[in-house]
Motif scaffolding. Structure first.
Motif, PDB file in Angstrom:
ATOM      1  N   PHE A 278       4.517   8.566  -1.947  1.00  0.00           N
ATOM      2  CA  PHE A 278       5.159   7.292  -2.269  1.00  0.00           C
ATOM      3  C   PHE A 278       5.682   6.584  -1.025  1.00  0.00           C
ATOM      4  CE2 PHE A 278       4.729   9.464  -6.172  1.00  0.00           C
ATOM      5  CZ  PHE A 278       4.404   8.471  -7.068  1.00  0.00           C
ATOM      6  N   ALA A 279       5.095   6.920   0.116  1.00  0.00           N
ATOM      7  CA  ALA A 279       5.436   6.267   1.375  1.00  0.00           C
ATOM      8  C   ALA A 279       4.599   5.003   1.540  1.00  0.00           C
ATOM      9  CB  ALA A 279       5.178   7.214   2.546  1.00  0.00           C
ATOM     10  N   SER A 280       5.191   3.995   2.152  1.00  0.00           N
ATOM     11  CA  SER A 280       4.458   2.800   2.543  1.00  0.00           C
ATOM     12  C   SER A 280       3.895   3.024   3.945  1.00  0.00           C
ATOM     13  CB  SER A 280       5.374   1.582   2.522  1.00  0.00           C
ATOM     14  OG  SER A 280       6.298   1.648   3.595  1.00  0.00           O
ATOM     15  N   THR A 281       3.302   1.992   4.506  1.00  0.00           N
ATOM     16  CA  THR A 281       2.791   2.110   5.868  1.00  0.00           C
ATOM     17  C   THR A 281       3.904   1.992   6.905  1.00  0.00           C
ATOM     18  OG1 THR A 281       2.213  -0.244   5.721  1.00  0.00           O
ATOM     19  CG2 THR A 281       0.441   1.347   5.336  1.00  0.00           C
TER      20      THR A 281
ATOM     21  N   GLY B 238      10.332   8.929  -8.689  1.00  0.00           N
ATOM     22  CA  GLY B 238      11.593   9.181  -7.993  1.00  0.00           C
ATOM     23  C   GLY B 238      11.691  10.597  -7.453  1.00  0.00           C
ATOM     24  N   HIS B 239      11.268  11.577  -8.264  1.00  0.00           N
ATOM     25  CA  HIS B 239      11.296  12.972  -7.800  1.00  0.00           C
ATOM     26  C   HIS B 239      10.444  13.147  -6.546  1.00  0.00           C
ATOM     27  CE1 HIS B 239      13.661  14.622 -10.988  1.00  0.00           C
ATOM     28  NE2 HIS B 239      12.756  14.470 -11.934  1.00  0.00           N
TER      29      HIS B 239
ATOM     30  N   LYS C  14       0.864  -1.188   0.000  1.00  0.00           N
ATOM     31  CA  LYS C  14       0.000   0.000   0.000  1.00  0.00           C
ATOM     32  C   LYS C  14       0.897   1.234   0.000  1.00  0.00           C
ATOM     33  CE  LYS C  14      -4.006  -2.154   2.201  1.00  0.00           C
ATOM     34  NZ  LYS C  14      -4.966  -2.116   3.341  1.00  0.00           N
ATOM     35  N   VAL C  15       0.822   1.995  -1.102  1.00  0.00           N
ATOM     36  CA  VAL C  15       1.723   3.134  -1.312  1.00  0.00           C
ATOM     37  C   VAL C  15       0.896   4.400  -1.516  1.00  0.00           C
ATOM     38  CG1 VAL C  15       3.535   4.097  -2.792  1.00  0.00           C
ATOM     39  CG2 VAL C  15       3.476   1.638  -2.346  1.00  0.00           C
TER      40      VAL C  15
ATOM     41  N   LYS D  13       9.600   4.604   7.198  1.00  0.00           N
ATOM     42  CA  LYS D  13      10.960   4.716   6.662  1.00  0.00           C
ATOM     43  C   LYS D  13      11.104   4.116   5.266  1.00  0.00           C
ATOM     44  CE  LYS D  13      14.045   5.044  10.643  1.00  0.00           C
ATOM     45  NZ  LYS D  13      15.244   4.455  11.271  1.00  0.00           N
ATOM     46  N   VAL D  14      10.050   3.479   4.744  1.00  0.00           N
ATOM     47  CA  VAL D  14      10.167   2.747   3.489  1.00  0.00           C
ATOM     48  C   VAL D  14       9.274   3.389   2.413  1.00  0.00           C
ATOM     49  CG1 VAL D  14       9.936   0.520   2.338  1.00  0.00           C
ATOM     50  CG2 VAL D  14      10.660   0.619   4.727  1.00  0.00           C
ATOM     51  N   PHE D  15       9.891   3.673   1.263  1.00  0.00           N
ATOM     52  CA  PHE D  15       9.202   4.298   0.143  1.00  0.00           C
ATOM     53  C   PHE D  15       9.327   3.396  -1.085  1.00  0.00           C
ATOM     54  CE2 PHE D  15      10.437   7.448   3.163  1.00  0.00           C
ATOM     55  CZ  PHE D  15       9.421   8.393   3.176  1.00  0.00           C
ATOM     56  N   PHE D  16       8.345   3.489  -1.967  1.00  0.00           N
ATOM     57  CA  PHE D  16       8.347   2.702  -3.195  1.00  0.00           C
ATOM     58  C   PHE D  16       8.212   3.638  -4.387  1.00  0.00           C
ATOM     59  CE2 PHE D  16       7.249  -0.372  -0.037  1.00  0.00           C
ATOM     60  CZ  PHE D  16       7.579  -1.627  -0.543  1.00  0.00           C
ATOM     61  N   GLY D  17       8.686   3.175  -5.562  1.00  0.00           N
ATOM     62  CA  GLY D  17       8.523   3.954  -6.776  1.00  0.00           C
ATOM     63  C   GLY D  17       8.774   3.106  -8.000  1.00  0.00           C
ATOM     64  N   GLY D  18       8.414   3.645  -9.170  1.00  0.00           N
ATOM     65  CA  GLY D  18       8.553   2.893 -10.403  1.00  0.00           C
ATOM     66  C   GLY D  18       7.585   1.730 -10.437  1.00  0.00           C
ATOM     67  N   ASP D  19       7.944   0.676 -11.157  1.00  0.00           N
ATOM     68  CA  ASP D  19       7.058  -0.481 -11.298  1.00  0.00           C
ATOM     69  C   ASP D  19       6.776  -1.159  -9.959  1.00  0.00           C
ATOM     70  OD1 ASP D  19       7.225   0.106 -13.952  1.00  0.00           O
ATOM     71  OD2 ASP D  19       8.358  -1.670 -14.532  1.00  0.00           O
TER      72      ASP D  19
END
Length: 600
Positions: free
Chosen positions: A378-381, A405-406, A372-373, A384-390
């Motif tokens: 672009f933060a996850s739950t 990414g930006h 879940k982003v 400290k963890v972020f996701f991006g791209g595919d």
């Protein structure tokens, strides 16, 4: 309707259709004008700030800007925006001195980035100059991710990848290649201040039909096969090849097969030709290389003898639509078809795979086993963890990964500075008059009548002999200049000063698109129907000025305006002006911090 607030950052941004459609919001008309002026390095740097990979994207972007191009309002073909980006990359000078330098003083914050593709590289590029210690981990020995592993060299030379990845890594970023991250919990335990996951969608979808296991030696997953070709592990294929799938990966597979010994290569798709996910130009390129595309065929069985693949059985289907317009593929009633082959490449889609992310570290997953982003931060739950791209929302294109990414870099910077990551600073906006006299402008507003120019291609016989020979040769300087002249400068806005207007209707008379109307005010739906040319595109705004002396309103339909400047040239009082609009998107940089502190 009320007066239009043209000071709102998004108002004129939305009018610059190409820039609005670009996920990274690259200022397209600005760099096209720089190319027209022969300022290729300047044009490259405008691109580099926004989309990070001008030379790569100038060859491989899926071009969301081009269907939005205003040129498409007046003729069939938009400006070749993507290929002009390549012109800037091909003809620039050495720009290394214009790039940011590695931070002299580190800020003590450590960022881990999983995956060395475009999303992670963009995050690192934005954060490293600010003093962050960025470490990129990738299972492959060199940076680039899917740019390097899944895009064939005949579309994207390795030298271009090395150059543009090198610009980023040279900012003092540590790249740890040949290293697979098997545990996110263990990575977090190493004390990183934030982790960005840009690992892509690394798993090709399987096709589990009868014969798959028995004939496995000659049935290959498309993205894995392309990766093996890129790294030189595979250099040949059978003479008869079937490619299953209708996306861009399938097009890369079939064209690669032609260069590795495939003489009879077919692409076979379950949908219709128009419904294929491949970009139109990718399908054209495949057919240009004598690769037929067969539609409405669903694979039922792999046939084999003594463990060797002999062909594929297909069921013929047809499309039927229900009352809501939803498509269903149903059997046509025709006999099944058996198509002989030596090898099959399965390119029916890609999936995310996160077996290395433990489910007890605070990251929630949805029913599709996707994290879940937040689509803005672009933060996850896990904070400290972020996701991006595919890895964030499934397979898309490089330009989407850059945009992610930006935004993720901005969030990581704010997190590490103890700020609210949901507080996104507004972009900077500049609107400058182009007047150089009453009827002269500082930009060329002549509209070229030329049709879109085709990019020269390498001779087909030569191209098919060498899998590393780039097929598209790019515009030369003459063709590039001619193509720039097709741009309608849609970032040069028509700005109206109602206090100067004498309501002579001269602008109405001269407008070639009938997009200006002086009329009684009313609700938007009513006004749209009463204009000189009805404004049917509801996604584009009406520009309204309602404080005219007669009580009427000036209404301009932003959808069809060509920004030709004739209204401003004809206006006897200067009520119309042509002003260049430039939006500077918010990134994680010192300017952004200064801007945010000033606003506070």
């Amino acid at each position: 309707m009320r007066n239009t607030d043209i000071a709102a950052p998004d108002y004129f941004h939305k009018v610059v259709d190409c820039q609005w459609a670009c996920p990274a919001h690259t200022p397209v008309p600005e760099y096209i004008r720089l190319i027209a002026a022969g300022r290729f390095s300047d044009a490259y740097m405008v691109n580099w700030k926004s989309n990070v990979f001008p030379g790569i994207l100038g060859r491989t972007c899926d071009r969301p800007c081009e269907p939005a191009c205003r040129r498409g309002r007046v003729e069939k073909d938009p400006v070749a925006i993507c290929r002009l980006k390549r012109v800037a990359a091909d003809y620039k000078d050495d720009i290394t001195e214009r790039l940011p330098k590695p931070a002299v003083i580190k800020n003590g914050k450590r960022i881990a980035l999983v995956g060395g593709g475009p999303a992670s590289l963009t995050v690192a590029r934005d954060l490293a100059p600010l003093g962050y210690s960025c470490t990129i981990f990738d299972q492959d020995p060199t940076a680039g991710g899917m740019i390097r592993t899944q895009i064939p060299r005949f579309r994207l030379p390795e030298t271009v990848i090395d150059e543009e990845c090198g610009y980023i890594l040279d900012l003092g970023i540590e790249f740890v290649g040949g290293t697979r991250i098997d545990s996110l919990k263990a990575l977090l335990a190493e004390g990183y201040d934030a982790v960005f996951v840009g690992s892509g969608a690394p798993r090709g979808r399987e096709l589990d039909i009868p014969g798959r296991k028995e004939a496995a030696a000659n049935i290959h997953i498309g993205i894995d096969w392309l990766s093996s070709v890129s790294f030189g592990h595979i250099n040949k294929i059978g003479k008869r090849v079937i490619v299953l799938g209708g996306g861009n990966t399938a097009m890369d597979c079939c064209r690669s097969s032609r260069r590795l010994g495939g003489e009879d290569v077919k692409v076979i798709v379950r949908s219709g030709f128009e419904e294929m996910k491949a970009s139109p130009w990718e399908k054209e390129d495949a057919m240009h290389e004598d690769i037929p595309i067969l539609n409405f065929l669903v694979p039922k069985e792999f046939t084999h003898e003594n463990g060797k693949l002999t062909g594929v059985v297909f069921e013929k289907v047809k499309a039927e639509y229900d009352a809501k317009g939803r498509r269903n593929l149903v059997p046509s009633g025709e006999p099944d078809q058996h198509i002989p082959c030596d090898d099959v490449l399965v390119a029916i889609g890609q999936e995310n795979a996160f077996p290395w992310i433990e489910r007890d570290i605070g990251i929630e997953f949805d029913k599709w086993d996707m994290p879940k982003v937040d689509p803005t931060t672009f933060a996850s739950t896990n904070p400290k963890v972020f996701f991006g791209g595919d890895a964030a929302f499934g397979p898309k294109n490089i330009i989407w990964a850059v945009a992610h990414g930006h935004e993720a870099a901005l969030s990581i910077d704010k997190l590490c500075q103890g700020q609210d990551i949901n507080d996104r600073p507004h972009p900077m906006v500049e609107i400058v008059s182009q007047k150089m006299g009453i009827h002269e402008w500082s930009y060329d507003n002549d509209i070229a009548l030329d049709k879109r120019y085709r990019v020269p291609l390498r001779d087909k016989v030569v191209a098919l002999r060498d899998i590393k020979a780039e097929v598209e040769l790019g515009f030369d300087l003459e063709l590039g200049l001619k193509e720039t002249q097709r741009c309608l400068n849609c970032d040069i806005q028509t700005v109206f000063e109602s206090k100067l207007c004498i309501e002579c209707d001269a602008c109405v008379d001269i407008c070639p698109m009938d997009c200006i109307t002086f009329t009684e005010n009313g609700e938007e739906a009513d006004l749209r129907a009463r204009l000189k040319a009805p404004a049917k595109n509801l996604t584009q705004d009406l520009y309204v000025a309602n404080d005219l002396k007669t009580g009427r309103v000036m209404v301009k339909d932003e959808d069809v305006c060509l920004h030709c400047g004739l209204c401003a040239e004809r206006c006897p009082t200067g009520a119309w002006d042509m002003k260049k609009y430039l939006i500077d998107m918010t990134h994680a940089d010192d300017l952004c911090r200064t801007r945010h502190q000033s606003a506070a």
